[in-house]
Design an enzyme around this catalytic site. Structure first.
Site, mmCIF file in Angstrom:
data_model
loop_
_atom_site.group_PDB
_atom_site.id
_atom_site.type_symbol
_atom_site.label_atom_id
_atom_site.label_comp_id
_atom_site.label_asym_id
_atom_site.label_seq_id
_atom_site.Cartn_x
_atom_site.Cartn_y
_atom_site.Cartn_z
ATOM 1 N N GLU A 135 0.833 -1.204 0.000
ATOM 2 C CA GLU A 135 0.000 0.000 0.000
ATOM 3 C C GLU A 135 0.871 1.260 0.000
ATOM 4 O O GLU A 135 0.548 2.250 -0.644
ATOM 5 C CB GLU A 135 -0.917 0.019 1.233
ATOM 6 C CG GLU A 135 -2.002 -1.041 1.224
ATOM 7 C CD GLU A 135 -3.028 -0.809 0.132
ATOM 8 O OE1 GLU A 135 -2.658 -0.937 -1.060
ATOM 9 O OE2 GLU A 135 -4.198 -0.528 0.449
ATOM 10 N N THR A 140 -5.167 6.905 -5.264
ATOM 11 C CA THR A 140 -5.242 7.162 -3.820
ATOM 12 C C THR A 140 -4.255 8.252 -3.413
ATOM 13 O O THR A 140 -4.575 9.121 -2.589
ATOM 14 C CB THR A 140 -4.953 5.856 -3.047
ATOM 15 O OG1 THR A 140 -5.947 4.904 -3.408
ATOM 16 C CG2 THR A 140 -4.983 6.062 -1.544
#
Ligand code: HSE
Length: 311
Positions: free
Chosen positions: A129, A182
């Site tokens: 991530e 993101t």
């Protein structure tokens, strides 16, 4: 010991209502399939069967970055070949990178004889991530690995808590076919919040978690409000207010942005309502001539699972 495993890695909804970076859950569809195999070569090999343009460089692919973090901890020089059939579109807001990194560490851990528990794999998957978005958040990777609703009580030290949810709670996800990175949607957030907003958000997180544990749908509905991320990020999603209104009018308990968007999710207390909400949400995008996909699913309780074992 098996030399290859074929796994299913589910999509996940992060930032559940007020739970920015701390509350997520897994859903049954969509989900990625990944074939993880041991290789004798000098480096990992990435095969992209879905043609979504995955990075093939092991230092840039979230899955191999996550695996290397695990191998480094383990002191292993093993290399893997990963073949991806991705059904979760990158940039869709339903945990595409998390499905890859969590799935990769899960599969390689199985092939190494399970030195780590699912909980222990979370920090390795978080490295993926970090590569994808610049932030090592766990609200997608933890539910992908563990299934169900997961609360990240603390990041330092990492404290992950599985939250029981009502038996029949359903999710509708509508993915408008635009992509939001993101990293970009994190940059537009404010880095400080007022005391007033902090109090409102804490009250709603506590209410939502209590509602989930006790199966109190009214409390879940009353608590599904985000005063920190949604007011800023919703500007990135066309028709956001109309889609949310359509979901609530169809009877959903609450509706908010899934992860960093553009997907929008609604929670409902039964399958029929979830179908109705999903249909009405999709109609708003259709009227605005924006293509969208609708996914209806119960909360996935199992998380990543083996499809077949190959040796
Ligand atoms: N909590 C994360 C965010 C989820 O909103 O940035 C997206 O991966």
């Amino acid at each position: 010991m098996a030399e290859g495993v074929h796994i299913f890695s589910p999509a996940t909804v992060a930032n559940v209502g007020p739970g920015f970076d701390i509350l997520g859950f897994a859903i049954n569809r969509p989900g990625d399939e990944i074939l993880v195999e041991k290789t004798e070569g000098d480096d990992h090999i990435i095969v992209d069967r879905s043609g979504v343009g995955l990075p093939l460089d092991p230092e840039r692919n979230v899955a191999t970055v996550a695996i290397d973090s695990m191998l480094g901890h383990l002191g292993s020089r093993q290399k893997f070949q990963l073949t991806f059939l991705k059904k979760i579109a990158p940039g869709s807001g339903i945990g595409s990178s998390a499905a890859s990194s969590a799935g990769a560490v899960y599969g390689s851990n199985v092939l190494l004889g399970n030195p780590y528990t699912r909980e222990e794999l979370v920090p390795f998957a978080m490295k993926g991530e970090e590569t994808a978005s610049g932030s090592a958040h766990a609200d997608n990777v933890a539910p992908a690995l563990l299934g169900g609703f997961v609360l990240v009580r603390s990041y330092d030290p990492l404290d992950i808590i599985s939250i029981p949810g009502p038996e029949h709670i359903y999710c509708s996800v509508v993915y408008p076919e635009i992509s939001i990175a993101t990293e970009d949607s994190r940059k537009i957030l404010k880095t400080t919040v007022s005391l007033e907003k902090a109090i409102t958000q804490c009250g709603n997180v506590a209410g939502l978690v209590t509602g989930l544990i006790t199966g109190n749908f009214r409390l879940i509905s009353d608590s599904m409000h985000d005063v920190i991320a949604e007011p800023i990020r919703s500007f990135l999603i066309p028709e956001y207010d109309e889609v949310k209104k359509a979901a609530l009018e169809a009877g959903a308990l609450g509706c908010s942005i899934s992860g960093s968007g553009p997907s929008i999710f609604a929670l409902s207390k039964d399958e029929d309502t979830a179908h109705r909400a999903g249909t009405e949400m999709g109609k708003v995008f259709a009227t605005a001539e924006i293509g969208s996909s609708v996914f209806i699913s119960p909360v996935n309780k199992q998380g990543i699972r083996l499809l077949t074992k190959e040796s």
